[in-house]
Design a protein around this motif. Structure first.
Motif, mmCIF file in Angstrom:
data_model
loop_
_atom_site.group_PDB
_atom_site.id
_atom_site.type_symbol
_atom_site.label_atom_id
_atom_site.label_comp_id
_atom_site.label_asym_id
_atom_site.label_seq_id
_atom_site.Cartn_x
_atom_site.Cartn_y
_atom_site.Cartn_z
ATOM 1 N N THR A 93 0.860 -1.173 0.000
ATOM 2 C CA THR A 93 0.000 0.000 0.000
ATOM 3 C C THR A 93 0.894 1.220 0.000
ATOM 4 O OG1 THR A 93 -1.720 1.232 1.207
ATOM 5 C CG2 THR A 93 -0.108 0.017 2.531
ATOM 6 N N LEU A 94 0.363 2.353 -0.426
ATOM 7 C CA LEU A 94 1.071 3.619 -0.281
ATOM 8 C C LEU A 94 0.302 4.553 0.637
ATOM 9 C CD1 LEU A 94 2.442 4.281 -3.888
ATOM 10 C CD2 LEU A 94 3.587 3.244 -1.941
ATOM 11 N N GLU A 95 -0.634 4.009 1.388
ATOM 12 C CA GLU A 95 -1.387 4.807 2.354
ATOM 13 C C GLU A 95 -0.405 5.271 3.433
ATOM 14 O OE1 GLU A 95 -3.566 6.340 5.301
ATOM 15 O OE2 GLU A 95 -2.803 4.342 5.745
ATOM 16 N N PRO A 96 -0.283 6.597 3.643
ATOM 17 C CA PRO A 96 0.784 7.115 4.506
ATOM 18 C C PRO A 96 0.806 6.534 5.911
ATOM 19 C CG PRO A 96 -0.223 8.895 3.261
ATOM 20 C CD PRO A 96 -1.057 7.672 3.003
ATOM 21 N N ALA A 97 -0.335 6.280 6.500
ATOM 22 C CA ALA A 97 -0.360 5.770 7.868
ATOM 23 C C ALA A 97 0.272 4.387 7.973
ATOM 24 C CB ALA A 97 -1.796 5.730 8.389
ATOM 25 N N GLN A 98 0.290 3.641 6.865
ATOM 26 C CA GLN A 98 0.823 2.280 6.892
ATOM 27 C C GLN A 98 2.180 2.145 6.218
ATOM 28 O OE1 GLN A 98 -2.136 -1.026 6.466
ATOM 29 N NE2 GLN A 98 -3.390 0.580 5.568
ATOM 30 N N SER A 99 2.603 3.162 5.469
ATOM 31 C CA SER A 99 3.873 3.027 4.737
ATOM 32 C C SER A 99 4.686 4.319 4.792
ATOM 33 C CB SER A 99 3.604 2.628 3.284
ATOM 34 O OG SER A 99 2.864 3.647 2.623
ATOM 35 N N ARG A 100 4.644 5.024 5.917
ATOM 36 C CA ARG A 100 5.374 6.287 6.006
ATOM 37 C C ARG A 100 6.881 6.074 5.906
ATOM 38 N NH1 ARG A 100 3.122 9.191 10.050
ATOM 39 N NH2 ARG A 100 1.342 7.810 10.081
ATOM 40 N N TRP A 101 7.339 4.838 6.122
ATOM 41 C CA TRP A 101 8.754 4.511 6.024
ATOM 42 C C TRP A 101 9.249 4.427 4.581
ATOM 43 C CZ3 TRP A 101 7.719 0.144 3.420
ATOM 44 C CH2 TRP A 101 6.548 -0.560 3.757
ATOM 45 N N ASP A 102 8.332 4.420 3.632
ATOM 46 C CA ASP A 102 8.704 4.357 2.215
ATOM 47 C C ASP A 102 8.628 5.768 1.642
ATOM 48 O OD1 ASP A 102 9.154 3.831 -0.431
ATOM 49 O OD2 ASP A 102 7.678 2.224 -0.598
ATOM 50 N N GLY A 122 -4.596 -18.739 -5.505
ATOM 51 C CA GLY A 122 -3.973 -20.052 -5.492
ATOM 52 C C GLY A 122 -2.656 -19.960 -4.752
ATOM 53 N N ILE A 123 -1.574 -19.728 -5.498
ATOM 54 C CA ILE A 123 -0.263 -19.473 -4.909
ATOM 55 C C ILE A 123 0.193 -18.105 -5.394
ATOM 56 C CG2 ILE A 123 2.161 -20.174 -4.822
ATOM 57 C CD1 ILE A 123 1.228 -23.049 -5.227
ATOM 58 N N ALA A 124 0.538 -17.241 -4.463
ATOM 59 C CA ALA A 124 1.043 -15.916 -4.807
ATOM 60 C C ALA A 124 2.539 -15.884 -4.532
ATOM 61 C CB ALA A 124 0.342 -14.844 -3.990
ATOM 62 N N VAL A 125 3.301 -15.436 -5.522
ATOM 63 C CA VAL A 125 4.759 -15.359 -5.397
ATOM 64 C C VAL A 125 5.169 -13.896 -5.494
ATOM 65 C CG1 VAL A 125 6.974 -16.033 -6.374
ATOM 66 C CG2 VAL A 125 5.063 -17.652 -6.389
ATOM 67 N N VAL A 126 5.921 -13.445 -4.506
ATOM 68 C CA VAL A 126 6.430 -12.077 -4.460
ATOM 69 C C VAL A 126 7.947 -12.137 -4.592
ATOM 70 C CG1 VAL A 126 6.755 -10.043 -3.000
ATOM 71 C CG2 VAL A 126 4.524 -11.186 -3.078
ATOM 72 N N ILE A 127 8.487 -11.515 -5.636
ATOM 73 C CA ILE A 127 9.932 -11.445 -5.838
ATOM 74 C C ILE A 127 10.379 -10.020 -5.536
ATOM 75 C CG2 ILE A 127 11.841 -11.832 -7.426
ATOM 76 C CD1 ILE A 127 10.045 -13.616 -9.074
ATOM 77 N N HIS A 128 11.385 -9.869 -4.668
ATOM 78 C CA HIS A 128 11.800 -8.538 -4.266
ATOM 79 C C HIS A 128 13.299 -8.508 -4.007
ATOM 80 C CE1 HIS A 128 11.735 -10.593 -0.439
ATOM 81 N NE2 HIS A 128 12.320 -9.566 0.136
ATOM 82 N N ASP A 129 13.823 -7.290 -3.858
ATOM 83 C CA ASP A 129 15.231 -7.088 -3.545
ATOM 84 C C ASP A 129 15.349 -6.759 -2.058
ATOM 85 O OD1 ASP A 129 17.830 -6.293 -3.174
ATOM 86 O OD2 ASP A 129 17.907 -4.962 -4.920
ATOM 87 N N PRO A 130 15.787 -7.704 -1.229
ATOM 88 C CA PRO A 130 15.834 -7.468 0.211
ATOM 89 C C PRO A 130 16.943 -6.518 0.635
ATOM 90 C CG PRO A 130 16.818 -9.586 -0.298
ATOM 91 C CD PRO A 130 16.260 -9.058 -1.585
ATOM 92 N N THR A 131 17.847 -6.132 -0.278
ATOM 93 C CA THR A 131 18.897 -5.189 0.093
ATOM 94 C C THR A 131 18.375 -3.763 0.136
ATOM 95 O OG1 THR A 131 19.662 -4.806 -2.193
ATOM 96 C CG2 THR A 131 20.609 -6.690 -1.002
ATOM 97 N N ILE A 132 17.158 -3.539 -0.366
ATOM 98 C CA ILE A 132 16.516 -2.229 -0.270
ATOM 99 C C ILE A 132 15.499 -2.304 0.859
ATOM 100 C CG2 ILE A 132 15.069 -0.541 -1.465
ATOM 101 C CD1 ILE A 132 16.331 -1.440 -4.068
ATOM 102 N N ALA A 133 15.696 -1.492 1.889
ATOM 103 C CA ALA A 133 14.887 -1.599 3.101
ATOM 104 C C ALA A 133 13.395 -1.492 2.811
ATOM 105 C CB ALA A 133 15.316 -0.540 4.110
ATOM 106 N N ALA A 134 13.008 -0.531 1.986
ATOM 107 C CA ALA A 134 11.584 -0.350 1.710
ATOM 108 C C ALA A 134 10.996 -1.562 0.992
ATOM 109 C CB ALA A 134 11.366 0.918 0.880
ATOM 110 N N GLU A 135 11.758 -2.150 0.063
ATOM 111 C CA GLU A 135 11.274 -3.345 -0.628
ATOM 112 C C GLU A 135 11.099 -4.499 0.360
ATOM 113 O OE1 GLU A 135 10.196 -3.620 -3.535
ATOM 114 O OE2 GLU A 135 11.010 -1.924 -4.650
ATOM 115 N N ALA A 136 12.079 -4.658 1.235
ATOM 116 C CA ALA A 136 11.992 -5.736 2.227
ATOM 117 C C ALA A 136 10.804 -5.545 3.147
ATOM 118 C CB ALA A 136 13.285 -5.801 3.032
ATOM 119 N N MET A 137 10.518 -4.307 3.522
ATOM 120 C CA MET A 137 9.398 -4.045 4.429
ATOM 121 C C MET A 137 8.063 -4.291 3.746
ATOM 122 S SD MET A 137 10.943 -0.748 6.466
ATOM 123 C CE MET A 137 9.627 -0.638 7.699
ATOM 124 N N HIS A 138 7.944 -3.868 2.490
ATOM 125 C CA HIS A 138 6.709 -4.173 1.754
ATOM 126 C C HIS A 138 6.530 -5.683 1.632
ATOM 127 C CE1 HIS A 138 4.950 -0.393 0.404
ATOM 128 N NE2 HIS A 138 6.166 0.074 0.160
#
Length: 314
Positions: free
Chosen positions: A153-162, A188-204
């Motif tokens: 989400t980009l709702e500020p109350a939930q993602s102010r760290w991004d 069914g099965i949801a797969v999320v691929i992300h870059d964990p070296t970026i803090a905001a990506e890891a948090m999302h």
């Protein structure tokens, strides 16, 4: 494996703006025999090609489509190789698909039991489109989902760290189809691929934590992760496995080894290593690359690094 050159070349700079009217006419011609192409409100379009009982649902921006040779949605070539049907929602700008017209479009698909006509359905997207793939998957219970670098989400109350995409915070992420992780319930099965070296990506990514969600790490590519999946040639295989519900930590690790031959990844890895002052590791990377590949720039960098190291130890 499908050649990614057939799917989408990376956007190249252009001196002239594409003719949108001509593009719309082209899309109407392409879809007139077995599908449709029409506007969805003032800022989106829907493209559908009915080619089979397997459906690939994707989300893109018009800039990405127009920059691609042939000016067709990415999913079109991905699906054509298998005889799949395609549904692509195209956004005019960074709308994040937060538009009542888009909600209404998917509402109509539910009312018409559209998704029930298909044996298999996969929602796919990256970044903004990855958010949308998760958010609208709720309309097709049992569908598979593959999301690259999605935002929860980009709702500020939930993602102010991004602190990225600050302009999008003016959009409404609290109403219908709003919080992407919740919209995956029933998938069914949801797969999320992300870059964990970026803090905001890891948090999302950490917010996508239900039992039916698999999180996969692809380090050091950041927002260029989708181009890396395309450029390294593995996106078609990822789509195939995600559609079948077989994409796993192990199968992704096997495919992602292709990054060892993908120069943008290697350059990014070397730059991060040097920026942190890890000269010995940078030398190891250069030696590995020059041993496996013809890479003059890495050979030159290796010579400089080893010379610097020798001077420091003298």
């Amino acid at each position: 494996m499908t050649d990614c050159a057939e799917i989408a070349e990376l956007p190249q700079p252009t001196d002239t703006l594409p003719d949108r009217d001509a593009w719309e006419q082209q899309m109407e011609r392409v879809s007139e025999d077995s599908g449709y192409f029409h506007s969805v409100g003032d800022a989106h379009w829907a493209y559908f090609a009915d080619e089979g009982t397997t459906l690939l649902v994707t989300f893109e921006t018009i800039d990405a489509v127009l920059a691609r040779p042939g000016q067709m949605p990415l999913a079109d070539a991905l699906a054509r190789a298998h005889g799949w049907s395609v549904l692509t929602i195209i956004a005019d700008g960074d709308t994040w698909f937060r538009d009542p017209a888009v909600y209404g479009f998917f509402d109509r698909q539910v009312d018409d039991a559209f998704f029930e006509d298909f044996d298999q359905v996969l929602f796919y997207g990256a970044g903004m489109a990855g958010y949308a793939a998760c958010a609208f998957a709720v309309t097709a219970p049992g569908a598979q989902v593959l999301a690259v670098n999605p935002r929860a989400t980009l709702e500020p109350a939930q993602s102010r760290w991004d602190r990225r995409d600050l302009a999008a915070r003016r959009l409404d992420f609290t109403s219908r189809y709003g919080y992407a992780p919740d919209m995956l319930e029933g998938a069914g099965i949801a797969v999320v691929i992300h870059d964990p070296t970026i803090a905001a990506e890891a948090m999302h990514a950490s917010l996508f934590r239900a039992p039916y969600i698999t999180r996969l790490s692809a380090r050091h590519m950041g927002d260029t992760l989708e181009p890396a999946l395309i450029g390294s040639g593995i996106l078609p295989a990822l789509i195939d496995q995600a559609m079948a519900g077989t994409l796993s930590l192990h199968s992704f690790a096997v495919l992602w080894r292709a990054r060892r031959h993908y120069s943008p990844y290697l350059r990014a890895l070397l730059a991060k290593t040097e920026n942190t002052g890890r000269t010995k590791l940078a030398i190891m990377i250069c030696r590995s690359v020059t041993h496996r590949l013809r890479a003059p720039s890495f050979a030159r960098r290796l010579a400089k690094l080893t010379g610097r190291m020798a001077g420091a130890e003298a």
